[in-house]
Design a protein around this motif. Structure first.
Motif, PDB file in Angstrom:
ATOM      1  N   TRP A  50       0.823  -1.202   0.000  1.00 19.91           N
ATOM      2  CA  TRP A  50       0.000   0.000   0.000  1.00 19.91           C
ATOM      3  C   TRP A  50       0.860   1.257   0.000  1.00 19.91           C
ATOM      4  CZ3 TRP A  50      -3.947   2.094  -1.750  1.00 19.91           C
ATOM      5  CH2 TRP A  50      -4.458   3.287  -1.252  1.00 19.91           C
ATOM      6  N   ASN A  51       1.901   1.269   0.809  1.00 19.75           N
ATOM      7  CA  ASN A  51       2.801   2.430   0.834  1.00 19.75           C
ATOM      8  C   ASN A  51       3.491   2.615  -0.514  1.00 19.75           C
ATOM      9  OD1 ASN A  51       2.173   3.084   3.474  1.00 19.75           O
ATOM     10  ND2 ASN A  51       3.782   1.777   4.298  1.00 19.75           N
ATOM     11  N   ARG A  54       0.970   4.134  -2.973  1.00 20.38           N
ATOM     12  CA  ARG A  54       0.817   5.571  -2.700  1.00 20.38           C
ATOM     13  C   ARG A  54       2.029   6.357  -3.183  1.00 20.38           C
ATOM     14  NH1 ARG A  54      -0.707   5.986   3.414  1.00 20.38           N
ATOM     15  NH2 ARG A  54       0.391   7.897   3.023  1.00 20.38           N
ATOM     16  N   GLU A  55       3.206   5.817  -2.972  1.00 20.73           N
ATOM     17  CA  GLU A  55       4.439   6.472  -3.417  1.00 20.73           C
ATOM     18  C   GLU A  55       4.466   6.622  -4.943  1.00 20.73           C
ATOM     19  OE1 GLU A  55       8.867   4.749  -3.690  1.00 20.73           O
ATOM     20  OE2 GLU A  55       8.085   4.889  -1.643  1.00 20.73           O
ATOM     21  N   TYR A  58       1.711   9.198  -6.208  1.00 20.08           N
ATOM     22  CA  TYR A  58       1.936  10.600  -5.896  1.00 20.08           C
ATOM     23  C   TYR A  58       2.615  11.304  -7.065  1.00 20.08           C
ATOM     24  CZ  TYR A  58       3.456  14.801  -3.525  1.00 20.08           C
ATOM     25  OH  TYR A  58       3.646  16.112  -3.168  1.00 20.08           O
TER      26      TYR A  58
END
Length: 64
Positions: A50-51, A54-55, A58
């Motif tokens: 998930w991180n 998101r990274e 962005y």
């Protein structure tokens, strides 16, 4: 963003280590040739998927 010509949906399960490479390869084939969106769906991953999603999303108009 204009309406994409193609949507690519990828379920992501414990794939933090390969998501960036997946995006790189898709972009290498499609970028500048067709408008696209890459929809990355976190499927209850237990790693950092998930991180990573998101990274990547962005500042990247092609990733949802």
């Amino acid at each position: 963003m204009n309406t994409p010509e193609i949507s690519i949906v990828v379920p992501v399960y414990n794939s933090a280590g390969i998501i960036a490479e997946l995006h790189r390869q898709i972009a290498a084939v499609l970028e500048g040739k067709i408008t696209y969106e890459l929809i990355l769906v976190n499927d209850c991953s237990r790693d950092e998927s998930w991180n990573k999603i998101r990274e990547l999303a962005y500042g990247n108009k092609n990733i949802t």
